[in-house]
Design a protein around this motif. Structure first.
Motif, mmCIF file in Angstrom:
data_model
loop_
_atom_site.group_PDB
_atom_site.id
_atom_site.type_symbol
_atom_site.label_atom_id
_atom_site.label_comp_id
_atom_site.label_asym_id
_atom_site.label_seq_id
_atom_site.Cartn_x
_atom_site.Cartn_y
_atom_site.Cartn_z
ATOM 1 N N ASP A 28 -8.656 0.506 -4.383
ATOM 2 C CA ASP A 28 -7.334 -0.093 -4.529
ATOM 3 C C ASP A 28 -6.220 0.929 -4.336
ATOM 4 O OD1 ASP A 28 -8.510 -2.476 -4.993
ATOM 5 O OD2 ASP A 28 -8.314 -2.421 -7.187
ATOM 6 N N SER A 29 -6.540 2.233 -4.521
ATOM 7 C CA SER A 29 -5.493 3.244 -4.446
ATOM 8 C C SER A 29 -4.798 3.230 -3.094
ATOM 9 C CB SER A 29 -6.084 4.629 -4.722
ATOM 10 O OG SER A 29 -7.082 4.923 -3.752
ATOM 11 N N CYS A 30 -5.523 2.912 -2.018
ATOM 12 C CA CYS A 30 -4.921 2.857 -0.695
ATOM 13 C C CYS A 30 -4.880 1.445 -0.111
ATOM 14 C CB CYS A 30 -5.690 3.772 0.268
ATOM 15 S SG CYS A 30 -5.239 5.509 0.136
ATOM 16 N N SER A 31 -5.629 0.528 -0.715
ATOM 17 C CA SER A 31 -5.675 -0.818 -0.151
ATOM 18 C C SER A 31 -4.546 -1.707 -0.653
ATOM 19 C CB SER A 31 -7.024 -1.478 -0.472
ATOM 20 O OG SER A 31 -7.186 -1.612 -1.873
ATOM 21 N N GLY A 32 -3.916 -1.325 -1.769
ATOM 22 C CA GLY A 32 -2.845 -2.140 -2.320
ATOM 23 C C GLY A 32 -1.610 -2.133 -1.431
ATOM 24 N N ASP A 33 -0.858 -3.213 -1.466
ATOM 25 C CA ASP A 33 0.358 -3.316 -0.665
ATOM 26 C C ASP A 33 1.481 -2.506 -1.290
ATOM 27 O OD1 ASP A 33 -0.908 -5.017 1.103
ATOM 28 O OD2 ASP A 33 -0.334 -6.818 -0.033
ATOM 29 N N LEU A 34 2.368 -2.019 -0.444
ATOM 30 C CA LEU A 34 3.572 -1.351 -0.930
ATOM 31 C C LEU A 34 4.525 -2.376 -1.530
ATOM 32 C CD1 LEU A 34 4.417 1.166 1.943
ATOM 33 C CD2 LEU A 34 3.702 1.755 -0.370
ATOM 34 N N PRO A 35 5.344 -1.968 -2.491
ATOM 35 C CA PRO A 35 6.376 -2.869 -2.999
ATOM 36 C C PRO A 35 7.262 -3.370 -1.855
ATOM 37 C CG PRO A 35 6.185 -0.950 -4.402
ATOM 38 C CD PRO A 35 5.332 -0.684 -3.210
ATOM 39 N N PHE A 36 7.785 -4.568 -1.995
ATOM 40 C CA PHE A 36 8.578 -5.192 -0.939
ATOM 41 C C PHE A 36 9.771 -4.324 -0.548
ATOM 42 C CE2 PHE A 36 11.990 -7.997 0.523
ATOM 43 C CZ PHE A 36 11.361 -8.600 1.617
ATOM 44 N N ALA A 37 10.356 -3.614 -1.514
ATOM 45 C CA ALA A 37 11.538 -2.800 -1.231
ATOM 46 C C ALA A 37 11.244 -1.638 -0.289
ATOM 47 C CB ALA A 37 12.114 -2.257 -2.547
ATOM 48 N N LEU A 38 9.961 -1.286 -0.125
ATOM 49 C CA LEU A 38 9.604 -0.157 0.730
ATOM 50 C C LEU A 38 9.049 -0.578 2.079
ATOM 51 C CD1 LEU A 38 7.797 2.110 -1.913
ATOM 52 C CD2 LEU A 38 10.202 2.158 -1.227
ATOM 53 N N VAL A 39 8.863 -1.868 2.279
ATOM 54 C CA VAL A 39 8.171 -2.346 3.480
ATOM 55 C C VAL A 39 8.911 -1.949 4.751
ATOM 56 C CG1 VAL A 39 7.497 -4.410 4.744
ATOM 57 C CG2 VAL A 39 6.987 -4.229 2.309
ATOM 58 N N GLY A 40 10.208 -2.020 4.781
ATOM 59 C CA GLY A 40 10.956 -1.766 6.009
ATOM 60 C C GLY A 40 10.829 -0.334 6.506
ATOM 61 N N ASN A 41 11.251 0.638 5.690
ATOM 62 C CA ASN A 41 11.309 2.035 6.124
ATOM 63 C C ASN A 41 9.993 2.782 5.957
ATOM 64 O OD1 ASN A 41 14.037 1.851 6.820
ATOM 65 N ND2 ASN A 41 14.706 2.378 4.748
ATOM 66 N N TYR A 42 9.077 2.231 5.182
ATOM 67 C CA TYR A 42 7.875 2.991 4.849
ATOM 68 C C TYR A 42 6.588 2.233 5.184
ATOM 69 C CZ TYR A 42 11.083 6.137 2.502
ATOM 70 O OH TYR A 42 12.095 7.018 2.241
ATOM 71 N N SER A 43 6.625 1.397 6.190
ATOM 72 C CA SER A 43 5.417 0.711 6.653
ATOM 73 C C SER A 43 4.652 1.606 7.622
ATOM 74 C CB SER A 43 5.781 -0.605 7.336
ATOM 75 O OG SER A 43 6.434 -1.475 6.438
ATOM 76 N N GLY A 44 3.353 1.342 7.737
ATOM 77 C CA GLY A 44 2.537 2.056 8.712
ATOM 78 C C GLY A 44 2.233 3.491 8.366
ATOM 79 N N LEU A 45 2.249 3.833 7.097
ATOM 80 C CA LEU A 45 1.960 5.206 6.690
ATOM 81 C C LEU A 45 0.466 5.411 6.494
ATOM 82 C CD1 LEU A 45 4.759 5.851 4.022
ATOM 83 C CD2 LEU A 45 4.891 6.016 6.503
ATOM 84 N N ALA A 46 -0.012 6.611 6.831
ATOM 85 C CA ALA A 46 -1.381 6.985 6.487
ATOM 86 C C ALA A 46 -1.467 7.162 4.975
ATOM 87 C CB ALA A 46 -1.766 8.279 7.192
ATOM 88 N N CYS A 47 -2.664 6.991 4.431
ATOM 89 C CA CYS A 47 -2.820 7.007 2.976
ATOM 90 C C CYS A 47 -3.991 7.904 2.586
ATOM 91 C CB CYS A 47 -3.039 5.586 2.457
ATOM 92 S SG CYS A 47 -3.179 5.484 0.660
ATOM 93 N N GLN A 48 -3.776 8.701 1.526
ATOM 94 C CA GLN A 48 -4.821 9.610 1.077
ATOM 95 C C GLN A 48 -4.714 9.837 -0.431
ATOM 96 O OE1 GLN A 48 -7.298 11.083 3.013
ATOM 97 N NE2 GLN A 48 -8.127 11.736 1.059
ATOM 98 N N PRO A 49 -5.745 9.481 -1.229
ATOM 99 C CA PRO A 49 -5.762 9.878 -2.641
ATOM 100 C C PRO A 49 -5.851 11.400 -2.718
ATOM 101 C CG PRO A 49 -7.398 8.171 -2.190
ATOM 102 C CD PRO A 49 -6.923 8.673 -0.865
#
Length: 372
Positions: A28-49
Motif C-alpha cells: 500500500d505504501s506505493c499503491s495508494g492514490d495521492l490526495p486529490f490536491a496533489l494530482v495535478g502537479n504531482y502525478s506520474g511520479l516514481a515511488c520508492q519506500p
C-alpha cells in the motif's frame, strides 16, 4: 492425522495474521492514490519506500526540475527531507512540512547550521532553489504528504539525503529537536537507495590538520625567516629552504588526504577545492624556484626574485583564505576556529613588529630598500 491437519491450519493462520499486514503495508505504501490536491502537479511520479513508513515519490525532468512528494504516518509535529553535499546534517538544506495548530499547512526551507542552539536550523535559508508557490502539505487518513519542487543546475544522481521527524509543532518557524533521523544516498536516475557508511572523520581531521600546519604555520615561519633574518647569513637560507620543503611535503600529504576524502564523500565544495588546486600549483612553482635559482650576478636574477617573492606571497594569502573556508565548510568546532585565529594573530603581530624593526634599521643606515 486429524490433529496434524488442525495444527498445520493453525500455524498457517498465525503466519498469515503476522505477515499479511506487513506485506500489505509494503504494497500500500506505493499503491495508494495521492490526495486529490496533489494530482495535478504531482502525478506520474516514481515511488520508492525508503525508511520505516517514509515513502519517496519523485520525478526529475530534462530541465533538472525535481518534483518530490514525501509521505509518512502523521499525527502531529514536523517532517523533513534534507539535501546534503557530504552526508552530514550540518551544512545541508532541508524542506520541512507540518500542519499548524490551527490546521493550516506549512512548508519552508531550512539551513541546518549546527546540532543545537537557536541557530541550528535557520528558516528561509539554504542552497535549494525553489518556487514557494509549487509547495504544499496535505494530511489525509493519518498520513502527511510534503510536496515540493526544486531546480538544480545539474542532473541529480547519487544524492545524499537526510530524513527526520520531530514531535513538536514548530512555533514561529523554530524546529524542535528531531525524534529520529536517517541518512542515505539515493540515485534519482535508477530509484535505488544506498546506506551511507560511517563518515571518515579521521580522514577529515588529517586533511585539515596537515594543511593547517603546513600552509598556515610552517610556510609563514619560513617566509618570516627569509625577510627578517638575512643578517644571520647563511643560516637563514638553510632554515628557509628546509622549513619550506618540509611544509610542502606535509602540505602535499594533506592534499592527498583531501583527495581521498573527496572520493569517499563527493562533497560539492568547488571554491575550497579550486583554491586548494591553485595553492598546490603555486607551491610547486616555489619548489621549482629552488632548482631554477640563478646566480646573484645573473641578469635574470631580478626576474627570478619577482617570481619567487610574489608567488610566495600569493601562496600565503590564498592558503589563509582556504584554511578559513575549509574550517567553515567542514563544520569545524570552535576549537579549530579559535586555534587558527590565535595562530594568525600571533603571525600578524610578529610580522608587524619585525617589519617596523626592519624599516627602522634601514632608515638608520640610510640605505636603499632592498627588494625581497
Amino acid at each position: 492425522m486429524a490433529r496434524a491437519v488442525v495444527a498445520a491450519a493453525a500455524l498457517a493462520a498465525v503466519l498469515v495474521s503476522v505477515l499479511a499486514p506487513a506485506a500489505m503495508a509494503q504494497m500500500d505504501s506505493c499503491s495508494g492514490d495521492l490526495p486529490f490536491a496533489l494530482v495535478g502537479n504531482y502525478s506520474g511520479l516514481a515511488c520508492q519506500p525508503v525508511w520505516n513508513n517514509f515513502v519517496l515519490r519523485y520525478h526529475q525532468d530534462k530541465n533538472n526540475v525535481l518534483r518530490v512528494v514525501l509521505s509518512t504516518m502523521y499525527s502531529t509535529g514536523w517532517v523533513g527531507m534534507g539535501f546534503s553535499r557530504d552526508g552530514l546534517m550540518i551544512g545541508s538544506s532541508a524542506m520541512v512540512g507540518w500542519m499548524g495548530k490551527k490546521g493550516l499547512p506549512h512548508i519552508r526551507q531550512f539551513s541546518l547550521r549546527s546540532k543545537s542552539g537557536s541557530k541550528a536550523a535557520v528558516v528561509d535559508r539554504g542552497f535549494l532553489v525553489s518556487n514557494n508557490h509549487d509547495h504544499t502539505v496535505v494530511v489525509q487518513q493519518a498520513k502527511i504528504y510534503v510536496a515540493f519542487q526544486l531546480k538544480f543546475s545539474y542532473r541529480l544522481s547519487h544524492q545524499h539525503i537526510i530524513l527526520a521527524f520531530g514531535p513538536g509543532v514548530p512555533v514561529k518557524n523554530k524546529l524542535s529537536k528531531h525524534q529520529d533521523k536517517t541518512s542515505f544516498t539515493f540515485d534519482f536516475t535508477t530509484g535505488k537507495g544506498f546506506a551511507d557508511g560511517p563518515f571518515p572523520y579521521g580522514l577529515r581531521r588529517a586533511h585539515g590538520g596537515l594543511n593547517l600546519f603546513a600552509w598556515g604555520i610552517l610556510m609563514p615561519i619560513g617566509a618570516i625567516l627569509a625577510r627578517y633574518f638575512r643578517r644571520m647569513d647563511p643560516l637563514w637560507f638553510y632554515l628557509h629552504v628546509g622549513i619550506q620543503f618540509a611544509a610542502f611535503i606535509i602540505g602535499l600529504a594533506g592534499v592527498v588526504a583531501g583527495v581521498a576524502l573527496y572520493s569517499k564523500i563527493q562533497a560539492d565544495i568547488p571554491a575550497h577545492r579550486g583554491l586548494g588546486i591553485f595553492i598546490l600549483f603555486l607551491g610547486i612553482l616555489q619548489v621549482l624556484a629552488f632548482f631554477l635559482r640563478p646566480n646573484t650576478d645573473s641578469k635574470y636574477r631580478k626576474y627570478w626574485n619577482w617570481y619567487h617573492h610574489w608567488s610566495g606571497r600569493l601562496v600565503l594569502f590564498f592558503a589563509a583564505v582556504n584554511i578559513v573556508l575549509g574550517i567553515h565548510v567542514g563544520g569545524g568546532h570552535d576549537s579549530w576556529k579559535i586555534g587558527y585565529g590565535f595562530n594568525l594573530a600571533i603571525l600578524l603581530v610578529a610580522v608587524i613588529g619585525l617589519e617596523f624593526m626592519l624599516w627602522t634599521r634601514w632608515s638608520k643606515n640610510s640605505a636603499s630598500t632592498p627588494t625581497y
